[in-house]
Scaffold this motif. Structure first.
Motif, short mmCIF file in Angstrom:
data_model
loop_
_atom_site.label_atom_id
_atom_site.label_comp_id
_atom_site.label_asym_id
_atom_site.label_seq_id
_atom_site.Cartn_x
_atom_site.Cartn_y
_atom_site.Cartn_z
N PHE A 138 4.31 2.81 -7.66
CA PHE A 138 3.21 2.31 -8.49
C PHE A 138 2.10 3.36 -8.59
CE2 PHE A 138 5.36 -1.55 -7.34
CZ PHE A 138 5.16 -2.41 -8.41
N ARG A 139 1.39 3.30 -9.69
CA ARG A 139 0.21 4.15 -9.91
C ARG A 139 -0.93 3.28 -10.43
NH1 ARG A 139 1.82 9.63 -10.30
NH2 ARG A 139 -0.20 10.14 -11.23
N TYR A 140 -2.11 3.51 -9.89
CA TYR A 140 -3.29 2.80 -10.40
C TYR A 140 -4.35 3.84 -10.69
CZ TYR A 140 -7.05 -0.64 -10.83
OH TYR A 140 -8.09 -1.40 -11.32
N GLU A 141 -4.55 4.11 -11.97
CA GLU A 141 -5.47 5.14 -12.40
C GLU A 141 -6.32 4.64 -13.56
OE1 GLU A 141 -3.31 9.29 -12.07
OE2 GLU A 141 -1.94 7.84 -12.97
N ASN A 142 -7.63 4.84 -13.46
CA ASN A 142 -8.55 4.45 -14.53
C ASN A 142 -8.38 2.99 -14.95
OD1 ASN A 142 -9.55 7.16 -14.71
ND2 ASN A 142 -7.71 7.69 -15.88
N GLY A 143 -8.12 2.13 -13.97
CA GLY A 143 -8.01 0.71 -14.25
C GLY A 143 -6.68 0.27 -14.83
N VAL A 144 -5.72 1.20 -14.95
CA VAL A 144 -4.40 0.88 -15.51
C VAL A 144 -3.34 0.99 -14.42
CG1 VAL A 144 -2.63 1.53 -17.18
CG2 VAL A 144 -5.05 1.71 -17.79
N LYS B 188 -10.11 1.04 -5.32
CA LYS B 188 -9.68 -0.22 -4.70
C LYS B 188 -9.11 -1.15 -5.76
CE LYS B 188 -11.46 -4.19 -2.09
NZ LYS B 188 -10.30 -4.26 -1.17
N LEU B 189 -7.99 -1.77 -5.44
CA LEU B 189 -7.39 -2.71 -6.39
C LEU B 189 -8.28 -3.93 -6.57
CD1 LEU B 189 -3.62 -2.86 -5.30
CD2 LEU B 189 -4.58 -1.62 -7.23
N PRO B 190 -8.45 -4.39 -7.81
CA PRO B 190 -9.17 -5.65 -8.02
C PRO B 190 -8.35 -6.80 -7.42
CG PRO B 190 -8.17 -4.90 -10.06
CD PRO B 190 -7.99 -3.79 -9.07
N TYR C 21 -7.02 -9.51 -8.51
CA TYR C 21 -5.84 -10.03 -9.21
C TYR C 21 -4.65 -9.09 -9.07
CZ TYR C 21 -8.57 -7.35 -12.67
OH TYR C 21 -9.34 -6.41 -13.30
N TYR C 22 -4.88 -7.78 -9.01
CA TYR C 22 -3.77 -6.86 -8.79
C TYR C 22 -3.35 -6.84 -7.32
CZ TYR C 22 -4.12 -4.99 -13.54
OH TYR C 22 -4.11 -4.85 -14.92
N GLU C 23 -4.28 -7.06 -6.44
CA GLU C 23 -3.95 -7.14 -5.02
C GLU C 23 -3.03 -8.35 -4.77
OE1 GLU C 23 -6.14 -7.12 -0.64
OE2 GLU C 23 -7.31 -7.46 -2.46
N LYS C 24 -3.37 -9.49 -5.39
CA LYS C 24 -2.52 -10.68 -5.27
C LYS C 24 -1.14 -10.41 -5.86
CE LYS C 24 -1.34 -15.04 -4.73
NZ LYS C 24 -2.15 -16.12 -5.35
N GLN D 128 0.82 -1.21 0.00
CA GLN D 128 0.00 0.00 0.00
C GLN D 128 0.86 1.27 0.00
OE1 GLN D 128 -0.40 -2.61 1.99
NE2 GLN D 128 -2.56 -3.21 2.12
N LYS D 129 2.04 1.19 0.63
CA LYS D 129 2.92 2.35 0.69
C LYS D 129 3.78 2.50 -0.56
CE LYS D 129 3.22 2.70 5.73
NZ LYS D 129 4.13 2.80 6.88
N MET D 130 3.66 1.58 -1.49
CA MET D 130 4.40 1.69 -2.75
C MET D 130 3.64 2.52 -3.78
SD MET D 130 5.79 -2.22 -3.22
CE MET D 130 6.13 -3.24 -1.79
N PHE D 131 2.38 2.85 -3.50
CA PHE D 131 1.56 3.57 -4.47
C PHE D 131 1.69 5.08 -4.31
CE2 PHE D 131 -0.41 -0.52 -5.06
CZ PHE D 131 -0.79 -0.50 -6.39
N ALA D 132 2.07 5.73 -5.40
CA ALA D 132 2.06 7.19 -5.43
C ALA D 132 0.64 7.69 -5.68
CB ALA D 132 2.99 7.70 -6.53
N VAL D 133 -0.10 6.92 -6.48
CA VAL D 133 -1.50 7.23 -6.78
C VAL D 133 -2.28 5.93 -6.84
CG1 VAL D 133 -3.12 8.17 -8.48
CG2 VAL D 133 -0.91 9.29 -8.12
N CYS D 134 -3.47 5.92 -6.24
CA CYS D 134 -4.37 4.77 -6.34
C CYS D 134 -5.79 5.33 -6.23
CB CYS D 134 -4.08 3.78 -5.23
SG CYS D 134 -4.98 2.22 -5.40
N ASP D 135 -6.45 5.47 -7.39
CA ASP D 135 -7.73 6.17 -7.42
C ASP D 135 -8.94 5.30 -7.12
OD1 ASP D 135 -8.00 4.71 -9.73
OD2 ASP D 135 -8.10 6.43 -11.09
#
Length: 263
Positions: free
Chosen positions: A190-196, A164-166, A168-171, A155-162
């Motif tokens: 890591f960045r998680y934006e708009n499903g990417v 909740k991770l699905p 498969y990405y959580e695993k 969780q602390k590796m994400f600069a952006v996470c807009d």
């Protein structure tokens, strides 16, 4: 190895520094040489297998071999060295061979003396391999405890996470937590934006890019175990086979239920 076997190896892996006083048998040495050549067939790295690397680091004891991590001097090669190097590490671990990533605390001149590298090729580090006891030595346990005091949750590796991770990405990210890293800092953003999902490091021309390559492999294995296959592109984005989010069957069923309730 199967994806499941790689996951088992991730659970088993721990850096080893106390090796047996005897060398590995000829068959094992031959297989390690073959693994090195298999990585080189990718065309992205130029590893060398050193049958006897004993004495290249004061932090190691016993007899051991090494895989010299060589290749071109650029960011892409650094990432691929991490990726292909970790595939070898996990295969060794699964079959009971001790391993340790070393990119700084070793005698580079002693390693270079065993190689004949062209001028345009660089030595980035070594992966040490050898016979080990099932249990870690006191010194190994001490080093492990010191290094893992700073273990960083994903969780602390994400600069952006807009969002909740699905699952498969959580695993996948939970396996990134277990990727080898210098004192377990895991300086990958890591960045998680708009499903990417995408990632980058602050210093691409450093060992951090090698760690990025290791993390990419762990991420791929975790996502694949949940039915999502993909590759990392040159911009640091994880692209699934159809470049779209692949839905799990359970998600589809939940969406269908939601539609029925709305009728």
């Amino acid at each position: 190895m199967t994806n499941e076997e790689y996951l088992k190896a991730i659970e088993m892996r721990v850096s080893r520094r106390a090796f047996a006083p005897k060398q590995m048998d000829g068959d094992t040495l031959s297989v390690l040489s073959q693994l090195t050549e298999a990585a080189n067939k990718s065309g992205e790295v130029r590893f060398r297998f050193i049958e006897d690397a004993t004495g290249v680091s004061r932090l190691l004891s016993g007899r051991y071999s090494a895989i010299a991590l060589c290749g071109d001097d650029n960011e892409k090669t650094r990432i691929k060295i991490g990726y292909w190097g970790e595939t070898i590490v996990l295969q060794c671990v699964y079959h009971g061979v001790g391993t340790c990533w070393i990119t700084g605390t070793y005698d580079e001149n002693k390693v270079l003396a065993k190689l004949q590298l062209p001028k345009d090729e660089r030595l980035y580090g070594i992966i040490v391999v050898g016979l080990v006891k099932e249990k870690q030595s006191h010194k190994e346990k001490m080093i492990y405890n010191i290094n893992h005091k700073q273990n960083k949750p994903y969780q602390k590796m994400f600069a952006v996470c807009d969002r909740k991770l699905p699952p498969y990405y959580e695993k996948a990210m939970k396996l990134v937590e277990r990727a080898p890293s210098d004192t377990n800092r895991r300086d990958i953003h890591f960045r998680y934006e708009n499903g990417v999902i995408s990632a980058y490091v602050d210093e691409p021309y450093s060992d951090k890019s090698i760690e990025f390559g290791i993390a990419q492999l762990h991420f791929n294995l975790g996502a694949a175990s949940m039915g999502v296959k993909g590759e990392w592109d040159k911009n640091g984005c994880f692209c699934t086979e159809d470049r779209k989010r692949i839905k799990l069957p359970i998600e589809n069923r939940e969406e269908e239920k939601g539609e029925e309730n709305n009728e």
